[in-house]
Design a protein around this motif. Structure first.
Motif, PDB file in Angstrom:
ATOM      1  N   VAL A 162      12.846  -1.223   6.654  1.00  0.00           N
ATOM      2  CA  VAL A 162      12.024  -0.015   6.454  1.00  0.00           C
ATOM      3  C   VAL A 162      12.471   0.750   5.211  1.00  0.00           C
ATOM      4  O   VAL A 162      11.635   1.202   4.409  1.00  0.00           O
ATOM      5  CB  VAL A 162      12.092   0.891   7.698  1.00  0.00           C
ATOM      6  N   ILE A 163      13.784   0.883   5.018  1.00  0.00           N
ATOM      7  CA  ILE A 163      14.271   1.629   3.858  1.00  0.00           C
ATOM      8  C   ILE A 163      13.952   0.893   2.569  1.00  0.00           C
ATOM      9  O   ILE A 163      13.520   1.507   1.578  1.00  0.00           O
ATOM     10  CB  ILE A 163      15.779   1.897   3.975  1.00  0.00           C
ATOM     11  N   PHE A 164      14.140  -0.434   2.554  1.00  0.00           N
ATOM     12  CA  PHE A 164      13.799  -1.197   1.348  1.00  0.00           C
ATOM     13  C   PHE A 164      12.311  -1.045   1.019  1.00  0.00           C
ATOM     14  O   PHE A 164      11.940  -0.855  -0.142  1.00  0.00           O
ATOM     15  CB  PHE A 164      14.146  -2.671   1.524  1.00  0.00           C
ATOM     16  N   ALA A 165      11.455  -1.125   2.025  1.00  0.00           N
ATOM     17  CA  ALA A 165      10.021  -0.978   1.790  1.00  0.00           C
ATOM     18  C   ALA A 165       9.690   0.418   1.266  1.00  0.00           C
ATOM     19  O   ALA A 165       8.887   0.576   0.329  1.00  0.00           O
ATOM     20  CB  ALA A 165       9.251  -1.265   3.072  1.00  0.00           C
ATOM     21  N   THR A 166      10.320   1.432   1.846  1.00  0.00           N
ATOM     22  CA  THR A 166      10.068   2.804   1.427  1.00  0.00           C
ATOM     23  C   THR A 166      10.530   3.036  -0.008  1.00  0.00           C
ATOM     24  O   THR A 166       9.805   3.624  -0.827  1.00  0.00           O
ATOM     25  CB  THR A 166      10.781   3.791   2.361  1.00  0.00           C
ATOM     26  N   VAL A 167      11.741   2.572  -0.319  1.00  0.00           N
ATOM     27  CA  VAL A 167      12.268   2.722  -1.679  1.00  0.00           C
ATOM     28  C   VAL A 167      11.388   1.973  -2.674  1.00  0.00           C
ATOM     29  O   VAL A 167      11.128   2.455  -3.784  1.00  0.00           O
ATOM     30  CB  VAL A 167      13.721   2.231  -1.744  1.00  0.00           C
ATOM     31  N   GLY A 168      10.911   0.793  -2.278  1.00  0.00           N
ATOM     32  CA  GLY A 168      10.044   0.022  -3.162  1.00  0.00           C
ATOM     33  C   GLY A 168       8.755   0.744  -3.483  1.00  0.00           C
ATOM     34  O   GLY A 168       8.321   0.784  -4.642  1.00  0.00           O
ATOM     35  N   VAL A 169       8.138   1.344  -2.476  1.00  0.00           N
ATOM     36  CA  VAL A 169       6.891   2.086  -2.684  1.00  0.00           C
ATOM     37  C   VAL A 169       7.141   3.321  -3.548  1.00  0.00           C
ATOM     38  O   VAL A 169       6.371   3.623  -4.472  1.00  0.00           O
ATOM     39  CB  VAL A 169       6.267   2.480  -1.328  1.00  0.00           C
ATOM     40  N   LEU A 170       8.226   4.048  -3.260  1.00  0.00           N
ATOM     41  CA  LEU A 170       8.541   5.242  -4.051  1.00  0.00           C
ATOM     42  C   LEU A 170       8.836   4.879  -5.505  1.00  0.00           C
ATOM     43  O   LEU A 170       8.411   5.587  -6.431  1.00  0.00           O
ATOM     44  CB  LEU A 170       9.737   5.972  -3.437  1.00  0.00           C
ATOM     45  N   SER A 171       9.567   3.794  -5.721  1.00  0.00           N
ATOM     46  CA  SER A 171       9.888   3.376  -7.078  1.00  0.00           C
ATOM     47  C   SER A 171       8.629   3.028  -7.857  1.00  0.00           C
ATOM     48  O   SER A 171       8.484   3.394  -9.029  1.00  0.00           O
ATOM     49  CB  SER A 171      10.829   2.165  -7.051  1.00  0.00           C
ATOM     50  N   LEU A 172       7.712   2.330  -7.203  1.00  0.00           N
ATOM     51  CA  LEU A 172       6.447   2.007  -7.851  1.00  0.00           C
ATOM     52  C   LEU A 172       5.670   3.277  -8.168  1.00  0.00           C
ATOM     53  O   LEU A 172       5.004   3.379  -9.205  1.00  0.00           O
ATOM     54  CB  LEU A 172       5.618   1.086  -6.960  1.00  0.00           C
ATOM     55  N   GLY A 173       5.774   4.266  -7.280  1.00  0.00           N
ATOM     56  CA  GLY A 173       5.144   5.558  -7.536  1.00  0.00           C
ATOM     57  C   GLY A 173       5.697   6.214  -8.785  1.00  0.00           C
ATOM     58  O   GLY A 173       4.963   6.884  -9.528  1.00  0.00           O
ATOM     59  N   GLY A 174       6.989   6.027  -9.052  1.00  0.00           N
ATOM     60  CA  GLY A 174       7.581   6.568 -10.262  1.00  0.00           C
ATOM     61  C   GLY A 174       6.993   5.936 -11.506  1.00  0.00           C
ATOM     62  O   GLY A 174       6.727   6.620 -12.498  1.00  0.00           O
ATOM     63  N   ALA A 175       6.780   4.621 -11.463  1.00  0.00           N
ATOM     64  CA  ALA A 175       6.167   3.932 -12.592  1.00  0.00           C
ATOM     65  C   ALA A 175       4.731   4.401 -12.801  1.00  0.00           C
ATOM     66  O   ALA A 175       4.294   4.612 -13.934  1.00  0.00           O
ATOM     67  CB  ALA A 175       6.199   2.423 -12.368  1.00  0.00           C
ATOM     68  N   LEU A 176       4.004   4.589 -11.713  1.00  0.00           N
ATOM     69  CA  LEU A 176       2.629   5.083 -11.823  1.00  0.00           C
ATOM     70  C   LEU A 176       2.601   6.509 -12.363  1.00  0.00           C
ATOM     71  O   LEU A 176       1.670   6.901 -13.082  1.00  0.00           O
ATOM     72  CB  LEU A 176       1.947   5.015 -10.453  1.00  0.00           C
ATOM     73  N   GLY A 177       3.635   7.286 -12.018  1.00  0.00           N
ATOM     74  CA  GLY A 177       3.736   8.630 -12.556  1.00  0.00           C
ATOM     75  C   GLY A 177       3.871   8.616 -14.071  1.00  0.00           C
ATOM     76  O   GLY A 177       3.328   9.486 -14.766  1.00  0.00           O
ATOM     77  N   LEU A 178       4.592   7.618 -14.598  1.00  0.00           N
ATOM     78  CA  LEU A 178       4.725   7.509 -16.044  1.00  0.00           C
ATOM     79  C   LEU A 178       3.380   7.166 -16.687  1.00  0.00           C
ATOM     80  O   LEU A 178       3.037   7.689 -17.751  1.00  0.00           O
ATOM     81  CB  LEU A 178       5.759   6.444 -16.396  1.00  0.00           C
ATOM     82  N   PHE A 179       2.617   6.283 -16.038  1.00  0.00           N
ATOM     83  CA  PHE A 179       1.284   5.962 -16.533  1.00  0.00           C
ATOM     84  C   PHE A 179       0.417   7.219 -16.613  1.00  0.00           C
ATOM     85  O   PHE A 179      -0.394   7.381 -17.526  1.00  0.00           O
ATOM     86  CB  PHE A 179       0.601   4.930 -15.635  1.00  0.00           C
ATOM     87  N   ALA A 180       0.588   8.093 -15.628  1.00  0.00           N
ATOM     88  CA  ALA A 180      -0.203   9.323 -15.590  1.00  0.00           C
ATOM     89  C   ALA A 180       0.415  10.432 -16.428  1.00  0.00           C
ATOM     90  O   ALA A 180      -0.097  11.543 -16.451  1.00  0.00           O
ATOM     91  CB  ALA A 180      -0.345   9.801 -14.146  1.00  0.00           C
ATOM     92  N   ASN A 181       1.538  10.119 -17.108  1.00  0.00           N
ATOM     93  CA  ASN A 181       2.249  11.095 -17.940  1.00  0.00           C
ATOM     94  C   ASN A 181       2.653  12.323 -17.126  1.00  0.00           C
ATOM     95  O   ASN A 181       2.551  13.457 -17.580  1.00  0.00           O
ATOM     96  CB  ASN A 181       1.394  11.511 -19.142  1.00  0.00           C
ATOM     97  N   SER A 182       3.109  12.062 -15.896  1.00  0.00           N
ATOM     98  CA  SER A 182       3.503  13.150 -15.006  1.00  0.00           C
ATOM     99  C   SER A 182       5.001  13.079 -14.749  1.00  0.00           C
ATOM    100  O   SER A 182       5.464  12.311 -13.891  1.00  0.00           O
ATOM    101  CB  SER A 182       2.728  13.061 -13.689  1.00  0.00           C
TER     102      SER A 182
END
Length: 223
Positions: A162-182
């Motif tokens: 569960v923690i690995f899955a959660t960290v993976g989703v959050l990390s991907l969210g960080g990359a998407l945040g960069l795409f959105a310049n946020s």
């Protein structure tokens, strides 16, 4: 028994190193914030963060190797893919931090600062920041998401998954945040995705390795 002990020992030493480095990073960051110092960090904090991050990602490689060898054969396709992404993470982050420790740190003293803003690891827009996010936001995310299915859905392993899955989703969210310049999105995600989350799951993985070695469960052969 010696082989099982070796795999567990390597994984636990590497995991302990990563956990200790994470703690040192958090302590240094707390000291910097308590002093009211600005972010991005200035020296000597910048050099300290570079060194800690290089050592931390290097420690992740033997830890992931131990996890791969300790995982049942029918799950090793997940651990092997995850290991490949962790190696990619280590290469990108080490390259970035080495540039920071050498070229970026020495350029002002050499009187050559033209274009240096493109290589600031904590500034945006920056080449090194983009590569850092490629490492932590993409490669690390995929490493965690592929590793999650390798653990059986029960007890300690369920928590690790569960923690690995959660960290993976959050990390991907960080990359998407960069795409959105946020930078606000990345700032909100960073403490869990690349700080507390990985540190907690690494400690749990160390416990898992210790239990597998102690129970006498067979560890598979090399890659």
């Amino acid at each position: 028994m010696r082989k099982r002990t070796s795999v567990a020992s390597v994984g636990m030493w590497a995991g302990g190193g990563y956990a200790a480095l994470s703690l040192v990073y958090l302590v240094v960051l707390t000291v910097m914030m308590a002093r009211g110092l600005p972010f991005p960090p200035q020296e000597p904090f910048t050099t300290t963060f570079h060194a800690i991050m290089m050592l931390a990602v290097l420690a992740m490689v033997p830890l992931w190797c131990a996890v791969h060898l300790a995982t049942p054969a029918d799950k090793q396709v997940f651990t092997l893919i995850s290991l490949a992404f962790v190696v990619m993470l280590a290469v990108v982050v080490c390259a970035n931090r080495f540039v920071g420790l050498t070229m970026v740190r020495q350029s002002p003293g050499l009187g050559r600062t033209a274009g240096l803003e493109w290589f600031q690891p904590y500034g945006w827009p920056s080449l090194t920041f983009a590569f850092e996010m490629l490492g932590w936001g993409v490669f690390f995310s995929l490493a965690c998401l592929f590793l999650a299915p390798a653990f059986r859905v029960r007890g300690l392993e369920r928590g690790i998954s569960v923690i690995f899955a959660t960290v993976g989703v959050l990390s991907l969210g960080g990359a998407l945040g960069l795409f959105a310049n946020s930078t606000a999105v990345m700032g909100a995600i960073a403490p869990l995705a690349w700080g507390l989350g990985p540190a907690v799951v690494v400690v749990l993985v160390m416990l898992w390795l210790h239990r597998r070695a102690g129970s006498g469960q067979a560890l598979t052969k090399g890659i």
